[in-house]
Design a protein around this motif. Structure first.
Motif, PDB file in Angstrom:
ATOM      1  N   ALA A  56      14.968 -20.068  19.710  1.00 46.70           N
ATOM      2  CA  ALA A  56      13.781 -19.204  19.692  1.00 46.70           C
ATOM      3  C   ALA A  56      13.778 -18.389  18.403  1.00 46.70           C
ATOM      4  N   ILE A  57      12.633 -18.316  17.768  1.00 42.61           N
ATOM      5  CA  ILE A  57      12.544 -17.546  16.527  1.00 42.61           C
ATOM      6  C   ILE A  57      12.693 -16.061  16.854  1.00 42.61           C
ATOM      7  N   TRP A  58      13.550 -15.385  16.101  1.00 44.13           N
ATOM      8  CA  TRP A  58      13.841 -13.966  16.315  1.00 44.13           C
ATOM      9  C   TRP A  58      13.055 -13.099  15.328  1.00 44.13           C
ATOM     10  N   GLY A  59      12.996 -13.558  14.089  1.00 42.41           N
ATOM     11  CA  GLY A  59      12.327 -12.753  13.075  1.00 42.41           C
ATOM     12  C   GLY A  59      11.983 -13.554  11.835  1.00 42.41           C
ATOM     13  N   ILE A  60      11.226 -12.911  10.977  1.00 46.86           N
ATOM     14  CA  ILE A  60      10.788 -13.564   9.750  1.00 46.86           C
ATOM     15  C   ILE A  60      10.740 -12.528   8.636  1.00 46.86           C
ATOM     16  N   ASN A  61      11.181 -12.926   7.440  1.00 47.62           N
ATOM     17  CA  ASN A  61      11.067 -12.012   6.308  1.00 47.62           C
ATOM     18  C   ASN A  61      10.227 -12.644   5.207  1.00 47.62           C
TER      19      ASN A  61
END
Length: 135
Positions: free
Chosen positions: A50-55
């Motif tokens: 599952a994607i947690w975050g993006i920068n």
């Protein structure tokens, strides 16, 4: 994982299985063959993929607060749970940047200046908005 988001709103991910010895080091500009892009950076994944975050940390493309607002709006339009995703921006970014941006000058098909302005304000006050110096 490295990501690129091109002008056709296609996401490209380069995961940890990339064979650097065989293919060399991949850079953001290489993912889309140096073409213009909406954003680039890193995506962080948690358990079970599952994607947690993006920068927004592409050294070549140098995404700004506008890129964060576009991605937030794009995901919002598609029904993503925006509070389940951590948005990792530069330490220097703030809601003030939303006020200072000339949103009407952004002429990218599918993006509306009013909606982008609203999305910028929403993401910068989101409980999952994280600011980092090294983004």
């Amino acid at each position: 994982h490295m990501y690129m988001w091109d002008l056709n709103e296609t996401f490209y991910m380069v995961d940890n299985t990339w064979d650097q010895e065989k293919y060399g080091v991949v850079k953001h500009s290489g993912v889309v063959a140096g073409q213009p892009a909406l954003s680039g950076g890193k995506a962080y994944f948690g358990e079970h993929g599952a994607i947690w975050g993006i920068n927004f940390s592409s050294g070549h493309y140098r995404p700004d607060i506008q890129a964060a607002a576009m991605m937030y709006q794009w995901m919002k339009d598609r029904g993503f749970n925006l509070t389940a995703l951590h948005w990792v921006g530069r330490e220097s970014w703030s809601t003030k940047d939303c006020w200072d941006t000339d949103w009407k000058s952004i002429e990218i098909p599918g993006f509306n200046a009013t909606a982008l302005n609203q999305s910028c304000h929403e993401v910068t006050v989101s409980p999952t908005w994280i600011l980092k110096q090294d983004v």
